[in-house]
Design a protein around this motif. Structure first.
Motif, mmCIF file in Angstrom:
data_model
loop_
_atom_site.group_PDB
_atom_site.id
_atom_site.type_symbol
_atom_site.label_atom_id
_atom_site.label_comp_id
_atom_site.label_asym_id
_atom_site.label_seq_id
_atom_site.Cartn_x
_atom_site.Cartn_y
_atom_site.Cartn_z
ATOM 1 N N ALA A 192 0.840 -1.213 0.000
ATOM 2 C CA ALA A 192 0.000 0.000 0.000
ATOM 3 C C ALA A 192 0.871 1.259 0.000
ATOM 4 O O ALA A 192 0.528 2.265 -0.636
ATOM 5 N N THR A 193 1.993 1.191 0.692
ATOM 6 C CA THR A 193 2.900 2.342 0.725
ATOM 7 C C THR A 193 3.526 2.543 -0.656
ATOM 8 O O THR A 193 3.692 3.675 -1.128
ATOM 9 N N ALA A 194 3.841 1.431 -1.323
ATOM 10 C CA ALA A 194 4.396 1.506 -2.678
ATOM 11 C C ALA A 194 3.411 2.201 -3.616
ATOM 12 O O ALA A 194 3.793 3.057 -4.419
ATOM 13 N N GLN A 195 2.125 1.853 -3.496
ATOM 14 C CA GLN A 195 1.086 2.489 -4.332
ATOM 15 C C GLN A 195 1.112 3.999 -4.142
ATOM 16 O O GLN A 195 1.019 4.765 -5.091
ATOM 17 N N LYS A 196 1.232 4.408 -2.895
ATOM 18 C CA LYS A 196 1.243 5.836 -2.568
ATOM 19 C C LYS A 196 2.461 6.499 -3.221
ATOM 20 O O LYS A 196 2.349 7.552 -3.841
ATOM 21 N N TYR A 197 3.625 5.849 -3.103
ATOM 22 C CA TYR A 197 4.841 6.438 -3.667
ATOM 23 C C TYR A 197 4.780 6.526 -5.193
ATOM 24 O O TYR A 197 5.234 7.507 -5.766
ATOM 25 N N ILE A 198 4.228 5.490 -5.858
ATOM 26 C CA ILE A 198 4.207 5.603 -7.322
ATOM 27 C C ILE A 198 3.189 6.641 -7.793
ATOM 28 O O ILE A 198 3.381 7.280 -8.811
ATOM 29 N N SER A 199 2.119 6.840 -7.009
ATOM 30 C CA SER A 199 1.176 7.876 -7.458
ATOM 31 C C SER A 199 1.771 9.273 -7.243
ATOM 32 O O SER A 199 1.430 10.213 -7.953
ATOM 33 N N ASP A 200 2.704 9.400 -6.305
ATOM 34 C CA ASP A 200 3.348 10.705 -6.070
ATOM 35 C C ASP A 200 4.545 10.937 -6.991
ATOM 36 O O ASP A 200 5.048 12.052 -7.089
ATOM 37 N N ASN A 201 5.065 9.872 -7.614
ATOM 38 C CA ASN A 201 6.302 9.982 -8.418
ATOM 39 C C ASN A 201 6.102 9.364 -9.797
ATOM 40 O O ASN A 201 6.341 8.170 -9.979
ATOM 41 N N PRO A 202 5.664 10.143 -10.777
ATOM 42 C CA PRO A 202 5.443 9.591 -12.112
ATOM 43 C C PRO A 202 6.730 8.954 -12.645
ATOM 44 O O PRO A 202 7.826 9.411 -12.328
#
Ligand code: GLN
Length: 252
Positions: free
Chosen positions: A188-198
């Protein structure tokens, strides 16, 4: 005059009792649950201007608040390094730890865990177009992990080269700046990071990374608090409250 003195004495005594009662309700040990977390783990815990508990927000913070509310208790968050959380719990500085913490056999030796409230897995984050397509492809590459997280244990057990950092965001910066090839971290944290970092994508490898369960830790033998926490989690799970929080904070 005597009557007035008596009245003043009665009022003063009542005021004292009330003050004692109010302060006990707010701060007294046993009436406030002091949770430890590491607010570097969105969507479970992060700092926000208007958090659910002071400046702390996220799925775990909402769960902690609900547990305290269920027993009409106060709630306090101590934000400390992930690696130090269980030590602080054992030392009595904290009543409980809620930190997206995976139940592991090793951790179970030092603390007691509640029933699990969330299932996660480790995933790999890479740059778009990376040749890494599975965990085996991490062989010969440099992976960044967060110190003390289960992601570090996974990569170290696989025997691949890695560097560890204090924060997930530091790992992501290493990847974005081309200083490492991959980051291994909770889903879930990975999902957050990829949505913040194209430009970053997630690679899953369920053959290698097993499911992990998050639970709340208490000091060994603190069954009074553990039973309360378990009853609250059971209620939240049966009412679908945790799934709702997942939707709210993950934006699904
Ligand atoms: N689930 C991981 C662990 O328990 C990461 C938790 C976290 O960073 N807060 O190690």
């Amino acid at each position: 005059m005597k009557k007035l003195t008596k009245l003043i004495a009665v009022i003063a005594a009542a005021a004292f009792t009330l003050t004692a009662f109010v302060s006990c309700g707010k701060k007294g040990n046993g009436n406030t649950i002091k949770f430890g977390t590491n607010a570097e783990f969105p969507p479970f815990e992060f700092i926000s201007a208007n958090g659910v508990i002071e400046q702390f927000d996220g799925i775990d913070m909402a769960i902690a608040k609900q547990i305290a509310d269920d027993y009409k208790m106060g709630v306090k968050i101590e934000n400390i390094e992930f690696d130090s959380l269980l030590i602080a719990l054992q030392n009595g500085q904290l009543d409980a730890v809620i930190a997206g913490m995976t139940v592991t056999e090793e951790r179970k030796l030092s603390v007691d865990f509640s029933i699990p409230y969330y299932t996660a897995t480790q995933v790999i984050i890479v740059k778009e177009g990376s040749p890494i397509k599975s965990a085996a492809d991490l062989d010969g590459k440099l992976t960044s992990v967060v110190q003390g997280y289960t992601g570090e244990t996974c990569v170290s057990e696989l025997g691949y080269k890695y560097e560890s950092f204090k924060k997930g965001t530091e790992c992501i910066m290493e990847l974005v700046n081309g200083k490492c090839d991959a980051v291994v971290i909770d889903s879930a944290t990975a999902q957050k990071y990829i949505s913040d970092n194209p430009g970053l994508v997630i690679i899953e490898d369920n053959n290698v990374f097993a499911h992990e369960e998050y639970a709340i830790a208490v000091k060994k033998g603190n069954t009074v608090l553990l039973n309360k926490i378990n009853a609250s989690i059971t209620k939240m799970l049966s009412e679908g409250k945790i799934a709702e929080l997942g939707d709210k904070y993950c934006g699904n």
